[in-house]
Design a protein around this motif. Sequence first.
Motif, PDB file in Angstrom:
ATOM      1  N   PRO A 135       0.838  -1.221  -0.132  1.00 42.74           N
ATOM      2  CA  PRO A 135      -0.108   0.093   0.103  1.00 42.74           C
ATOM      3  C   PRO A 135       0.750   1.442   0.031  1.00 42.74           C
ATOM      4  CG  PRO A 135       0.122  -1.126   2.041  1.00 42.74           C
ATOM      5  CD  PRO A 135       0.622  -2.013   1.233  1.00 42.74           C
ATOM      6  N   ASP A 136       2.179   1.119   0.555  1.00 44.37           N
ATOM      7  CA  ASP A 136       2.873   2.347   0.400  1.00 44.37           C
ATOM      8  C   ASP A 136       4.032   2.448  -0.628  1.00 44.37           C
ATOM      9  OD1 ASP A 136       4.251   0.331   1.760  1.00 44.37           O
ATOM     10  OD2 ASP A 136       4.963   1.680   3.280  1.00 44.37           O
ATOM     11  N   LEU A 137       3.792   1.689  -1.474  1.00 50.01           N
ATOM     12  CA  LEU A 137       4.498   1.526  -2.872  1.00 50.01           C
ATOM     13  C   LEU A 137       5.112   2.956  -3.252  1.00 50.01           C
ATOM     14  CD1 LEU A 137       5.776  -0.657  -4.626  1.00 50.01           C
ATOM     15  CD2 LEU A 137       4.062  -0.217  -6.274  1.00 50.01           C
ATOM     16  N   ALA A 138       6.314   3.146  -3.401  1.00 51.64           N
ATOM     17  CA  ALA A 138       6.664   4.387  -3.993  1.00 51.64           C
ATOM     18  C   ALA A 138       8.243   4.133  -4.844  1.00 51.64           C
ATOM     19  CB  ALA A 138       7.258   5.366  -2.691  1.00 51.64           C
ATOM     20  N   LEU A 139       8.615   5.154  -5.640  1.00 49.59           N
ATOM     21  CA  LEU A 139       9.719   5.205  -6.228  1.00 49.59           C
ATOM     22  C   LEU A 139      11.153   5.272  -5.236  1.00 49.59           C
ATOM     23  CD1 LEU A 139       8.996   7.374  -9.490  1.00 49.59           C
ATOM     24  CD2 LEU A 139       9.195   4.876  -9.441  1.00 49.59           C
ATOM     25  N   GLU A 140      12.308   4.451  -5.303  1.00 45.18           N
ATOM     26  CA  GLU A 140      13.604   4.448  -4.876  1.00 45.18           C
ATOM     27  C   GLU A 140      14.408   5.597  -5.449  1.00 45.18           C
ATOM     28  OE1 GLU A 140      16.009   3.400  -1.459  1.00 45.18           O
ATOM     29  OE2 GLU A 140      13.837   3.777  -1.917  1.00 45.18           O
ATOM     30  N   GLY A 141      14.102   5.810  -6.714  1.00 42.94           N
ATOM     31  CA  GLY A 141      15.171   6.533  -7.500  1.00 42.94           C
ATOM     32  C   GLY A 141      14.612   6.570  -8.980  1.00 42.94           C
ATOM     33  N   PRO A 142      15.370   7.366  -9.726  1.00 45.81           N
ATOM     34  CA  PRO A 142      14.917   7.603 -11.412  1.00 45.81           C
ATOM     35  C   PRO A 142      15.047   6.130 -11.807  1.00 45.81           C
ATOM     36  CG  PRO A 142      17.350   8.161 -10.862  1.00 45.81           C
ATOM     37  CD  PRO A 142      16.666   7.881  -9.601  1.00 45.81           C
ATOM     38  N   PRO A 143      14.474   5.709 -13.072  1.00 44.19           N
ATOM     39  CA  PRO A 143      14.383   4.578 -13.682  1.00 44.19           C
ATOM     40  C   PRO A 143      15.706   4.422 -14.347  1.00 44.19           C
ATOM     41  CG  PRO A 143      12.933   6.123 -14.821  1.00 44.19           C
ATOM     42  CD  PRO A 143      13.295   6.666 -13.678  1.00 44.19           C
ATOM     43  N   GLY A 144      16.250   2.969 -14.526  1.00 47.70           N
ATOM     44  CA  GLY A 144      17.181   2.594 -15.245  1.00 47.70           C
ATOM     45  C   GLY A 144      17.229   3.064 -16.869  1.00 47.70           C
ATOM     46  N   PRO A 145      18.414   2.915 -17.716  1.00 48.17           N
ATOM     47  CA  PRO A 145      18.136   3.396 -18.833  1.00 48.17           C
ATOM     48  C   PRO A 145      17.116   2.718 -19.756  1.00 48.17           C
ATOM     49  CG  PRO A 145      20.100   1.939 -18.606  1.00 48.17           C
ATOM     50  CD  PRO A 145      19.206   2.356 -17.001  1.00 48.17           C
ATOM     51  N   TYR A 146      16.293   3.486 -20.766  1.00 49.68           N
ATOM     52  CA  TYR A 146      15.397   2.988 -21.508  1.00 49.68           C
ATOM     53  C   TYR A 146      16.040   2.038 -22.596  1.00 49.68           C
ATOM     54  CZ  TYR A 146      11.498   5.623 -19.541  1.00 49.68           C
ATOM     55  OH  TYR A 146      10.439   6.103 -18.832  1.00 49.68           O
ATOM     56  N   LEU A 147      15.267   0.917 -23.060  1.00 51.75           N
ATOM     57  CA  LEU A 147      15.743   0.018 -23.888  1.00 51.75           C
ATOM     58  C   LEU A 147      16.016   0.837 -25.435  1.00 51.75           C
ATOM     59  CD1 LEU A 147      13.031  -2.829 -23.409  1.00 51.75           C
ATOM     60  CD2 LEU A 147      15.457  -2.600 -22.622  1.00 51.75           C
ATOM     61  N   PRO A 148      17.175   0.556 -25.839  1.00 52.69           N
ATOM     62  CA  PRO A 148      17.724   0.947 -27.289  1.00 52.69           C
ATOM     63  C   PRO A 148      16.794   0.914 -28.441  1.00 52.69           C
ATOM     64  CG  PRO A 148      19.039  -0.829 -26.828  1.00 52.69           C
ATOM     65  CD  PRO A 148      18.310  -0.662 -25.602  1.00 52.69           C
ATOM     66  N   GLY A 149      16.850   1.603 -29.413  1.00 50.67           N
ATOM     67  CA  GLY A 149      15.949   1.351 -30.576  1.00 50.67           C
ATOM     68  C   GLY A 149      14.622   1.750 -30.523  1.00 50.67           C
ATOM     69  N   MET A 150      13.833   1.330 -31.460  1.00 42.68           N
ATOM     70  CA  MET A 150      12.354   2.004 -31.543  1.00 42.68           C
ATOM     71  C   MET A 150      11.492   0.926 -31.595  1.00 42.68           C
ATOM     72  SD  MET A 150      12.984   5.038 -34.239  1.00 42.68           S
ATOM     73  CE  MET A 150      11.188   5.631 -34.576  1.00 42.68           C
ATOM     74  N   LEU A 151      11.904  -0.382 -31.445  1.00 39.19           N
ATOM     75  CA  LEU A 151      10.861  -1.273 -31.236  1.00 39.19           C
ATOM     76  C   LEU A 151      10.107  -1.218 -29.888  1.00 39.19           C
ATOM     77  CD1 LEU A 151       9.313  -3.638 -32.630  1.00 39.19           C
ATOM     78  CD2 LEU A 151      11.127  -5.102 -31.841  1.00 39.19           C
ATOM     79  N   MET A 152      10.862  -1.522 -29.067  1.00 35.31           N
ATOM     80  CA  MET A 152      10.360  -1.813 -27.573  1.00 35.31           C
ATOM     81  C   MET A 152      10.396  -0.405 -26.570  1.00 35.31           C
ATOM     82  SD  MET A 152       9.469  -4.771 -28.045  1.00 35.31           S
ATOM     83  CE  MET A 152       8.695  -5.153 -26.289  1.00 35.31           C
ATOM     84  N   ARG A 153       9.173  -0.378 -26.076  1.00 33.84           N
ATOM     85  CA  ARG A 153       9.409   0.934 -24.791  1.00 33.84           C
ATOM     86  C   ARG A 153       9.403   0.575 -23.635  1.00 33.84           C
ATOM     87  NH1 ARG A 153      11.136   5.665 -24.203  1.00 33.84           N
ATOM     88  NH2 ARG A 153       9.772   7.049 -22.863  1.00 33.84           N
ATOM     89  N   GLY A 154      10.444   0.697 -22.964  1.00 36.48           N
ATOM     90  CA  GLY A 154      10.464   0.170 -21.752  1.00 36.48           C
ATOM     91  C   GLY A 154      11.906   0.445 -20.847  1.00 36.48           C
ATOM     92  N   MET A 155      12.016   0.192 -20.030  1.00 35.70           N
ATOM     93  CA  MET A 155      13.244   0.621 -19.013  1.00 35.70           C
ATOM     94  C   MET A 155      14.003  -0.589 -18.436  1.00 35.70           C
ATOM     95  SD  MET A 155      10.991   2.555 -15.883  1.00 35.70           S
ATOM     96  CE  MET A 155       9.984   3.321 -17.038  1.00 35.70           C
ATOM     97  N   ARG A 156      15.209  -0.602 -18.366  1.00 37.71           N
ATOM     98  CA  ARG A 156      15.852  -1.979 -17.989  1.00 37.71           C
ATOM     99  C   ARG A 156      15.913  -2.220 -16.273  1.00 37.71           C
ATOM    100  NH1 ARG A 156      18.932  -3.948 -21.818  1.00 37.71           N
ATOM    101  NH2 ARG A 156      19.588  -2.825 -23.480  1.00 37.71           N
ATOM    102  N   SER A 157      15.496  -1.061 -15.755  1.00 38.35           N
ATOM    103  CA  SER A 157      15.341  -1.164 -14.125  1.00 38.35           C
ATOM    104  C   SER A 157      14.299  -0.174 -13.693  1.00 38.35           C
ATOM    105  CB  SER A 157      16.527  -1.158 -13.456  1.00 38.35           C
ATOM    106  OG  SER A 157      17.236   0.067 -13.480  1.00 38.35           O
ATOM    107  N   LEU A 158      13.619  -0.169 -12.395  1.00 37.02           N
ATOM    108  CA  LEU A 158      12.792   0.570 -11.780  1.00 37.02           C
ATOM    109  C   LEU A 158      13.064   0.311 -10.301  1.00 37.02           C
ATOM    110  CD1 LEU A 158      10.724   2.979 -12.174  1.00 37.02           C
ATOM    111  CD2 LEU A 158       8.909   1.159 -12.279  1.00 37.02           C
ATOM    112  N   PRO A 159      13.704   1.124  -9.552  1.00 34.18           N
ATOM    113  CA  PRO A 159      13.824   0.964  -8.191  1.00 34.18           C
ATOM    114  C   PRO A 159      12.611   1.241  -7.542  1.00 34.18           C
ATOM    115  CG  PRO A 159      15.692   2.173  -9.160  1.00 34.18           C
ATOM    116  CD  PRO A 159      14.627   2.300 -10.073  1.00 34.18           C
TER     117      PRO A 159
END
Length: 394
Positions: free
Chosen positions: A367-391
């Motif tokens: 219930p108290d889920l929160a961000l611990e820091g900025p997301p990791g780098p985004y995946l390269p290229g233009m096919l997938m839209r996502g990040m490598r990590s999310l603290p």
Amino acid sequence: MADVVDLGEYGADFLTDPHPVYAQLRARGPVHRVRLPGHEAHRVAWLVVGYEEARAALADPRLSKDGAGIGMTFLDEELIGQYLLAADPPQHTRLRGLVSRAFTARRVAALRPRIQQITGELLDTMLPHGRADLVESFSYPLPITVICELLGVPELDRAAFRAMSTEVVAPTDGDREYEAVVALGEYLTELIEDKRCAGPADDLLSDLIRTTAEDGDRLSPTELRGMAYILLIAGHETTVNLLTNGVYALLTHPGQLAALRADMGLLDGAIEEMLRYEGPVETATFRYAAEPLEIAGVPVEKGETVLVGLTAADHDEARYRDPHRFDIRRDPRPHLAFGHGIHYCLGAPLARLEARIALRTLLERAPDLALEGPPGPYLPGMLMRGMRSLPMRW
């Protein structure tokens, strides 16, 4: 010849947040000649960024998915074999018909208890620590476990498989991509042969080996490998990004998160808005002009490459009011996150089911889920839209 927009000139900012660039392009028109960023900087394509134009292009039979007809071949097709996303009718119709006999709505619905169990087990492991990388601990292991069990893939070395899979859909360089595709091809060939020898089993890949149409048609060994390849890769990479992008959108919009926590009846609509707002696939796979045509009045020559921008189209101001606002009460359907037309994502019901179970359970148990820091780098290229990590922390 139209001026070429070099997307690589926008640097890392385009990878992290492409929406301002797409908005600038849409303001000038729905179709643009672009040079792709990263290791594909040698490739020039037509990029469709308007919603109506993208929807029409996705269903236009003059835009072929099978590059062989115009002399284009790609690494995965050469090493794996033809698969659904690289086939046109009548071959596409045949392949999709055969897989649809095995990958049924009933089979997907039957996965619900197991998806809930896997979700609970992952959270049992993750939550006592108080913090974790959401991708590593939750968003990745859930869908990869589900798709491996669905297909009947024995438990893999997850780290090795993740490296291969991510390199295929978001390649960092040509050599590593080649090695990843070769390794996946070899693995799938051995897996299919093992299943043939083992006899009947209750999994999707075994069903595909046995599936026969009324006229006796069956998938060839090469077609089976291509089908396993696309189901295994597309069946988890997209859901990883849907879960991660969705959680990130909620946590960076606390008012929307509070509304969802107060009324979980909004969850299905929230998932559709997550798909529109930051869907897991940025652009559809390459299409090729099988004949000269026009897209929104722009002439496209035979053989030229066309990229349909799913993320760009789903932020079109002409289609959505205030499109850059994340609003879980919005009804964004029909968005283009899963495509449109005959290549509409076969796994969309499974992705929605996994997201519904995973997000609800995560929010209820943390219930108290929160961000611990900025997301990791985004995946390269233009096919997938996502990040490598999310603290995360809780």
